[in-house]
Design a protein around this motif. Structure first.
Motif, PDB file in Angstrom:
ATOM      1  N   GLN A  44       0.834  -1.201   0.000  1.00  0.00           N
ATOM      2  CA  GLN A  44       0.000   0.000   0.000  1.00  0.00           C
ATOM      3  C   GLN A  44       0.870   1.254   0.000  1.00  0.00           C
ATOM      4  O   GLN A  44       0.600   2.214  -0.719  1.00  0.00           O
ATOM      5  CB  GLN A  44      -0.931   0.017   1.224  1.00  0.00           C
ATOM      6  CG  GLN A  44      -1.843   1.228   1.287  1.00  0.00           C
ATOM      7  CD  GLN A  44      -2.888   1.241   0.189  1.00  0.00           C
ATOM      8  OE1 GLN A  44      -3.525   0.236  -0.070  1.00  0.00           O
ATOM      9  NE2 GLN A  44      -3.056   2.374  -0.467  1.00  0.00           N
ATOM     10  N   LYS A  45       1.955   1.241   0.765  1.00  0.00           N
ATOM     11  CA  LYS A  45       2.857   2.394   0.789  1.00  0.00           C
ATOM     12  C   LYS A  45       3.565   2.563  -0.548  1.00  0.00           C
ATOM     13  O   LYS A  45       3.835   3.678  -0.988  1.00  0.00           O
ATOM     14  CB  LYS A  45       3.878   2.264   1.923  1.00  0.00           C
ATOM     15  CG  LYS A  45       3.273   2.403   3.287  1.00  0.00           C
ATOM     16  CD  LYS A  45       2.589   3.741   3.446  1.00  0.00           C
ATOM     17  CE  LYS A  45       1.844   3.851   4.754  1.00  0.00           C
ATOM     18  NZ  LYS A  45       0.941   4.988   4.807  1.00  0.00           N
ATOM     19  N   GLU A  46       3.860   1.449  -1.211  1.00  0.00           N
ATOM     20  CA  GLU A  46       4.461   1.525  -2.544  1.00  0.00           C
ATOM     21  C   GLU A  46       3.485   2.173  -3.525  1.00  0.00           C
ATOM     22  O   GLU A  46       3.873   3.015  -4.336  1.00  0.00           O
ATOM     23  CB  GLU A  46       4.851   0.132  -3.026  1.00  0.00           C
ATOM     24  CG  GLU A  46       5.533   0.120  -4.366  1.00  0.00           C
ATOM     25  CD  GLU A  46       5.944  -1.279  -4.817  1.00  0.00           C
ATOM     26  OE1 GLU A  46       6.236  -1.412  -6.000  1.00  0.00           O
ATOM     27  OE2 GLU A  46       5.977  -2.199  -3.984  1.00  0.00           O
ATOM     28  N   ALA A  47       2.209   1.793  -3.446  1.00  0.00           N
ATOM     29  CA  ALA A  47       1.191   2.404  -4.306  1.00  0.00           C
ATOM     30  C   ALA A  47       1.086   3.897  -4.018  1.00  0.00           C
ATOM     31  O   ALA A  47       0.965   4.713  -4.936  1.00  0.00           O
ATOM     32  CB  ALA A  47      -0.158   1.718  -4.096  1.00  0.00           C
ATOM     33  N   THR A  48       1.161   4.266  -2.749  1.00  0.00           N
ATOM     34  CA  THR A  48       1.101   5.671  -2.371  1.00  0.00           C
ATOM     35  C   THR A  48       2.300   6.435  -2.926  1.00  0.00           C
ATOM     36  O   THR A  48       2.158   7.546  -3.451  1.00  0.00           O
ATOM     37  CB  THR A  48       1.055   5.811  -0.835  1.00  0.00           C
ATOM     38  OG1 THR A  48      -0.094   5.114  -0.356  1.00  0.00           O
ATOM     39  CG2 THR A  48       0.976   7.264  -0.407  1.00  0.00           C
ATOM     40  N   THR A  49       3.468   5.836  -2.846  1.00  0.00           N
ATOM     41  CA  THR A  49       4.674   6.475  -3.375  1.00  0.00           C
ATOM     42  C   THR A  49       4.567   6.683  -4.884  1.00  0.00           C
ATOM     43  O   THR A  49       4.918   7.747  -5.409  1.00  0.00           O
ATOM     44  CB  THR A  49       5.909   5.630  -3.040  1.00  0.00           C
ATOM     45  OG1 THR A  49       6.008   5.510  -1.622  1.00  0.00           O
ATOM     46  CG2 THR A  49       7.180   6.254  -3.587  1.00  0.00           C
TER      47      THR A  49
END
Length: 135
Positions: A44-49
């Motif tokens: 999820q954090k990768e998608a946010t980045t």
């Protein structure tokens, strides 16, 4: 030749080995579900980045030219924004920009991995909204 008595043999008994194996199994049962949760949070954090990278691209385009790029200028589709922003997919990932509004810069970015879809949206004010996959 030295005679060895039964009491002087070194090593572990079967019971001791079974206890150690049981403890390791118990620890694994506790840790693995938590690891899965950490993995999903990382994706999820990768998608946010990646969505932030697209947002930065859109913001810099707006700052330079006074308008957001149109879908046609980005390769004919909303997904052209992904390439224009320099976001790349890992193997077996699917990346999509949906609901892009070239008047306000609002967009929704989705990252598909492992049969799950992670979604990040930016509104016209730059507010980020993350939507993790349903469990």
């Amino acid at each position: 030749m030295k005679k060895v008595s039964r009491t002087s043999k070194k090593g572990f008994t079967l019971v001791e080995l079974l206890v150690v194996i049981g403890i390791i199994g118990l620890l694994a049962a506790i840790i693995l579900p938590k690891f899965t949760g950490y993995t999903q949070k990382a994706i999820q954090k990768e998608a946010t980045t990646q969505a932030r990278t697209i947002y930065t691209y859109l913001s810099s385009h707006y700052a330079e030219k006074g308008s957001y790029p149109s879908a046609a200028a980005s390769g004919g589709s909303n997904d052209g924004l992904i390439a224009a922003a320099g976001v790349t997919a890992k193997t077996d990932d699917t990346l999509h920009v949906t609901a892009y509004n070239d008047a306000t810069g609002e967009f929704t970015f989705t990252l598909g991995r492992g049969g799950k879809t992670y979604q990040v949206a930016y509104d016209a004010n730059g507010k980020l909204t993350e939507t993790p996959p349903a469990s």
